[in-house]
Design a protein around this motif. Structure first.
Motif, PDB file in Angstrom:
ATOM      1  N   GLY A 396       0.818  -1.219   0.000  1.00  0.00           N
ATOM      2  CA  GLY A 396       0.000   0.000   0.000  1.00  0.00           C
ATOM      3  C   GLY A 396       0.842   1.256   0.000  1.00  0.00           C
ATOM      4  N   GLY A 397       0.388   2.257   0.764  1.00  0.00           N
ATOM      5  CA  GLY A 397       1.159   3.492   0.903  1.00  0.00           C
ATOM      6  C   GLY A 397       0.602   4.649   0.098  1.00  0.00           C
ATOM      7  N   THR A 398      -0.399   4.372  -0.771  1.00  0.00           N
ATOM      8  CA  THR A 398      -0.942   5.465  -1.580  1.00  0.00           C
ATOM      9  C   THR A 398      -1.964   6.267  -0.774  1.00  0.00           C
ATOM     10  N   CYS A 399      -1.841   7.581  -0.839  1.00  0.00           N
ATOM     11  CA  CYS A 399      -2.789   8.470  -0.151  1.00  0.00           C
ATOM     12  C   CYS A 399      -3.422   9.357  -1.216  1.00  0.00           C
ATOM     13  N   ASN A 400      -4.738   9.409  -1.227  1.00  0.00           N
ATOM     14  CA  ASN A 400      -5.424  10.172  -2.273  1.00  0.00           C
ATOM     15  C   ASN A 400      -6.514  11.034  -1.633  1.00  0.00           C
ATOM     16  N   ASN A 401      -6.353  12.350  -1.737  1.00  0.00           N
ATOM     17  CA  ASN A 401      -7.331  13.250  -1.107  1.00  0.00           C
ATOM     18  C   ASN A 401      -8.166  14.013  -2.126  1.00  0.00           C
ATOM     19  N   SER A 402      -8.216  13.512  -3.369  1.00  0.00           N
ATOM     20  CA  SER A 402      -8.934  14.285  -4.388  1.00  0.00           C
ATOM     21  C   SER A 402     -10.436  14.369  -4.078  1.00  0.00           C
ATOM     22  N   LYS A 403     -11.020  13.315  -3.545  1.00  0.00           N
ATOM     23  CA  LYS A 403     -12.461  13.359  -3.208  1.00  0.00           C
ATOM     24  C   LYS A 403     -12.682  13.227  -1.702  1.00  0.00           C
ATOM     25  N   GLY A 404     -12.002  12.259  -1.105  1.00  0.00           N
ATOM     26  CA  GLY A 404     -12.114  12.041   0.340  1.00  0.00           C
ATOM     27  C   GLY A 404     -10.734  11.804   0.909  1.00  0.00           C
ATOM     28  N   TRP A 405     -10.687  11.558   2.213  1.00  0.00           N
ATOM     29  CA  TRP A 405      -9.389  11.379   2.888  1.00  0.00           C
ATOM     30  C   TRP A 405      -9.023   9.888   2.865  1.00  0.00           C
ATOM     31  N   PHE A 406      -8.571   9.417   1.692  1.00  0.00           N
ATOM     32  CA  PHE A 406      -8.335   7.976   1.517  1.00  0.00           C
ATOM     33  C   PHE A 406      -6.859   7.606   1.673  1.00  0.00           C
ATOM     34  N   VAL A 407      -6.629   6.641   2.549  1.00  0.00           N
ATOM     35  CA  VAL A 407      -5.271   6.113   2.759  1.00  0.00           C
ATOM     36  C   VAL A 407      -5.346   4.608   2.568  1.00  0.00           C
ATOM     37  N   GLU A 408      -4.550   4.101   1.662  1.00  0.00           N
ATOM     38  CA  GLU A 408      -4.545   2.652   1.385  1.00  0.00           C
ATOM     39  C   GLU A 408      -4.048   1.864   2.592  1.00  0.00           C
ATOM     40  N   PRO A 409      -4.564   0.639   2.810  1.00  0.00           N
ATOM     41  CA  PRO A 409      -3.976  -0.210   3.849  1.00  0.00           C
ATOM     42  C   PRO A 409      -2.470  -0.372   3.585  1.00  0.00           C
ATOM     43  N   THR A 410      -1.685  -0.051   4.609  1.00  0.00           N
ATOM     44  CA  THR A 410      -0.238   0.069   4.400  1.00  0.00           C
ATOM     45  C   THR A 410       0.541  -0.788   5.391  1.00  0.00           C
ATOM     46  N   VAL A 411       1.608  -1.410   4.897  1.00  0.00           N
ATOM     47  CA  VAL A 411       2.547  -2.102   5.802  1.00  0.00           C
ATOM     48  C   VAL A 411       3.924  -1.458   5.643  1.00  0.00           C
ATOM     49  N   ILE A 412       4.476  -1.057   6.779  1.00  0.00           N
ATOM     50  CA  ILE A 412       5.873  -0.615   6.820  1.00  0.00           C
ATOM     51  C   ILE A 412       6.657  -1.770   7.442  1.00  0.00           C
ATOM     52  N   GLU A 413       7.721  -2.183   6.786  1.00  0.00           N
ATOM     53  CA  GLU A 413       8.576  -3.218   7.392  1.00  0.00           C
ATOM     54  C   GLU A 413       9.848  -2.546   7.881  1.00  0.00           C
ATOM     55  N   THR A 414      10.270  -2.912   9.069  1.00  0.00           N
ATOM     56  CA  THR A 414      11.479  -2.287   9.596  1.00  0.00           C
ATOM     57  C   THR A 414      12.390  -3.309  10.260  1.00  0.00           C
ATOM     58  N   ALA A 415      13.687  -2.996  10.219  1.00  0.00           N
ATOM     59  CA  ALA A 415      14.666  -3.849  10.912  1.00  0.00           C
ATOM     60  C   ALA A 415      14.991  -3.232  12.271  1.00  0.00           C
ATOM     61  N   ASN A 416      14.360  -2.089  12.547  1.00  0.00           N
ATOM     62  CA  ASN A 416      14.640  -1.367  13.794  1.00  0.00           C
ATOM     63  C   ASN A 416      13.426  -1.436  14.710  1.00  0.00           C
ATOM     64  N   PRO A 417      13.495  -2.209  15.810  1.00  0.00           N
ATOM     65  CA  PRO A 417      12.306  -2.347  16.673  1.00  0.00           C
ATOM     66  C   PRO A 417      11.896  -1.026  17.329  1.00  0.00           C
ATOM     67  N   HIS A 418      12.774  -0.024  17.277  1.00  0.00           N
ATOM     68  CA  HIS A 418      12.415   1.292  17.832  1.00  0.00           C
ATOM     69  C   HIS A 418      12.131   2.305  16.723  1.00  0.00           C
ATOM     70  N   PHE A 419      11.861   1.814  15.534  1.00  0.00           N
ATOM     71  CA  PHE A 419      11.516   2.739  14.442  1.00  0.00           C
ATOM     72  C   PHE A 419      10.319   3.584  14.882  1.00  0.00           C
ATOM     73  N   LYS A 420      10.310   4.860  14.433  1.00  0.00           N
ATOM     74  CA  LYS A 420       9.267   5.826  14.842  1.00  0.00           C
ATOM     75  C   LYS A 420       7.854   5.228  14.850  1.00  0.00           C
ATOM     76  N   SER A 421       7.492   4.539  13.767  1.00  0.00           N
ATOM     77  CA  SER A 421       6.106   4.041  13.700  1.00  0.00           C
ATOM     78  C   SER A 421       5.918   2.725  14.470  1.00  0.00           C
ATOM     79  N   MET A 422       6.979   2.206  15.105  1.00  0.00           N
ATOM     80  CA  MET A 422       6.806   1.089  16.051  1.00  0.00           C
ATOM     81  C   MET A 422       6.419   1.620  17.423  1.00  0.00           C
ATOM     82  N   GLU A 423       6.634   2.932  17.635  1.00  0.00           N
ATOM     83  CA  GLU A 423       6.451   3.491  18.983  1.00  0.00           C
ATOM     84  C   GLU A 423       5.324   4.504  19.087  1.00  0.00           C
ATOM     85  N   GLU A 424       5.083   5.276  17.999  1.00  0.00           N
ATOM     86  CA  GLU A 424       4.119   6.375  18.087  1.00  0.00           C
ATOM     87  C   GLU A 424       2.767   5.973  17.501  1.00  0.00           C
ATOM     88  N   GLU A 425       1.692   6.470  18.112  1.00  0.00           N
ATOM     89  CA  GLU A 425       0.350   6.180  17.595  1.00  0.00           C
ATOM     90  C   GLU A 425       0.086   7.008  16.339  1.00  0.00           C
TER      91      GLU A 425
END
Ligand code: NAD
Length: 541
Positions: A396-425
């Motif tokens: 995923g990762g595509t974000c499209n705001n032309s009509k509505g606030w649409f964000v595709e289901p996204t997976v981020i893979e990381t080798a860092n267990p403290h990566f920003k999106s592993m810790e922040e809501e």
């Protein structure tokens, strides 16, 4: 005078309707969606039962069609908040003394009205205003809201029945008084049921409320006010205050009658409200009750013995239903390297199948995130991951705001267990995955426990029951709601009372006795049947 002891047995959960094409519920809901889509509702402030229009206006739009205005609302100023405090305290005089069975009867009537006449109204408003699909709206604004009403009445009856024992020549009993003041209910956008419950739990226990609804959930929340009125709730018991949370919080906590906060929302907002309340200490009639359910960084922990198909389904539904905007949504996953490629492949197959779009099209599984701020937040985390050396956007990762606030289901893979999106809501459809060496599962479970400040929900997957036991033990403070071989979302009233600790809140468990107890101050009364008339101990006589 009604002196009967009425029994309120444990209710059954409200059945979830299926909304099959042509079914009566589907026909009614589609008709209502059409009706509400053509309207722009003018939402007033409601204080002491009176509608107030300040002319200082804001707009409510559909998240999936952001040019479509569905309501305009009047914002409160300082004067209106002060008026609401007065109206609430006036209503308190009678409501706090109203027999609890009468209060319960009103709440039970709310449940019946919502199960029938208001069902399509509330579901349509929640779909259009908060971008929930048919199923998500039904389980939230119909079933869960109804369950909160009915279960709370049952729990209240159990609390009131808790009485101390009598001694020789004496009668003892506990009176469960409501708080001496008003409760400030500050509610989030994501669940209509939570918005309802945060007012109605204290109200059932005899309290009065100032209600600060979320601006992005105003349409459904305004219909809730109509439902309360129709059920017979007296004027002034709930005062409806659209507008700035900061202003309402400041004015409410400045009153000596401020008796408590019932909050659900982000940790930062709760912390600021708690700090404001702390500043007023010494001024209030009593110590305020501060109850809040806040943010989460909910996890799925996968043991090497897990069923990969079950993991993929749980990760997909747990992370992306309602666009990940559940406080319980899976947002980080720890998975053995040996399982990850297969699970990702399965998740990609599901993502390729699901459709994203307008809520009125039932073939859409994914709808829009709530507003522009949320859209931008999701996008910024995705872009950050794209540019980071230790992470990749692998789905995923595509974000499209032309009509509505649409964000595709996204997976981020990381080798860092403290990566920003592993810790922040993030509070959107973004799952971050940390694949680990299979033999490191115990160390990784400890890492999961220590990584985020939150403690809301979590899940463990594994077929090795002893390993599951070990992981459950390591993660014992990492979640207030913990799931074994299931997704970390979908708590049901009466089955999984909900809430978390650490930075996720005070864990007073919405939809259970623990929460109701926060809204009462007991008075214990001892009556001596024949009062003593001699001060001497028996052996002195
Ligand atoms: P939010 O904190 O932005 O807003 C919550 C409410 O607080 C809204 O009514 C808002 O207008 C009001 N508010 C904002 N700033 C304020 C201030 N300074 N003073 C007083 N009130 C203020 O949260 P949200 O975006 O509506 O909801 C999402 C958040 O809620 C997420 O963090 C999610 O995890 C959390 N949440 C938690 C639970 C739970 O049970 N733990 C359930 C649902 C949502």
């Amino acid at each position: 005078m009604n002196n009967s002891i009425i029994s309120f047995p444990l209710p059954a959960n409200e059945p979830v309707k299926a909304y099959l094409a042509g079914s009566p519920e589907r026909v009614a809901l589609e008709k209502e969606l059409e009706r509400q889509s053509k309207m722009v509702v003018e939402i007033p402030i409601i204080i002491g039962g009176k509608e107030i229009r300040t002319g200082d206006m804001g707009e409510v739009t559909c998240p999936h069609d952001h040019k479509h205005v569905i309501a305009r609302y009047h914002k409160v100023g300082k004067k209106e908040v002060e008026m609401a405090v007065d109206a609430a305290m006036k209503a308190w005089k009678e409501w706090s003394r109203t027999p609890w069975t009468t209060r319960a009867a009103i709440v039970m009537k709310m449940a019946e009205l919502l199960a029938t006449k208001y069902r399509p109204i509330m579901n349509a408003a929640t779909m259009l205003g908060q971008s929930k699909n048919f199923y998500q709206a039904e389980i939230d604004s119909a079933c869960e809201t109804i369950d909160f009403f009915r279960y709370n009445v049952h729990y209240a009856s159990k609390i009131y029945a808790m009485q101390p024992k009598d001694g020789a020549g004496q009668l003892n009993h506990t009176e469960y008084r409501p708080l001496e003041g008003f409760v400030l209910a500050v509610t989030p956008f994501n669940f209509t049921s939570i918005a309802s419950n945060l007012c109605m739990t204290p109200v059932l226990m005899g309290n009065v409320a100032l209600w600060k609804p979320s601006t992005t959930a105003l349409l459904s929340n305004y219909y809730l006010m109509q439902l309360y009125k129709e059920a017979g709730l007296p004027d002034g018991v709930v005062n409806f205050l659209p507008g700035s949370g900061a202003l309402i919080g400041e004015v409410a906590t400045a009153s000596r009658h401020f008796a408590g906060i019932h909050f659900t929302g982000s940790t930062a907002t709760f912390n600021s409200l708690w700090n404001q309340a702390a500043k007023g200490l010494g001024k209030y009639v009593s110590y305020p009750r501060i109850v809040g359910e806040t943010g989460g960084k909910d996890f799925i922990f996968v043991h090497p013995s897990a069923d990969p198909k079950a993991v993929a389904t749980a990760a997909f539904c747990g992370a992306y239903e309602f666009q990940g905007q559940k406080c319980s949504a899976a947002s980080r996953m720890y998975i053995p390297k040996s399982l990850w490629a297969g699970v990702l492949e399965d998740m990609k197959a599901m993502a390729a199948e699901v459709k994203m779009g307008d809520v009125t099209d039932p073939s859409n599984f994914i709808n829009a995130v709530i507003d522009e701020a949320s859209f931008n937040k999701c996008k910024s985390y995705i872009e950050y991951a794209r540019e980071a050396k230790d992470a990749d956007v692998v789905m995923g990762g595509t974000c499209n705001n032309s009509k509505g606030w649409f964000v595709e289901p996204t997976v981020i893979e990381t080798a860092n267990p403290h990566f920003k999106s592993m810790e922040e809501e993030i509070f959107g459809p973004v799952l971050t995955v940390y694949p680990y060496d299979d033999e490191q599962w115990e160390e990784t479970a400890n890492l999961c426990n220590e990584t985020s400040p939150y403690g809301l929900t979590g899940a463990v997957f594994g077929r090795d029951r002893m390993a599951v036991e070990k992981i459950t033990e390591i993660l014992s403070y990492a979640a207030g709601n913990f799931y074994i071989n299931d997704k970390p979302t979908g708590a049901v009233v009466g089955m999984q009372p909900f809430g978390g600790a650490r930075a996720s809140g005070t864990n007073d468990k919405a939809g259970g006795e623990f929460n109701l107890i926060r809204w009462i101050i007991p008075r214990v009364i001892k009556e001596t049947l024949v009062s003593p008339t001699d001060y001497r101990y028996t052996y002195m006589k």
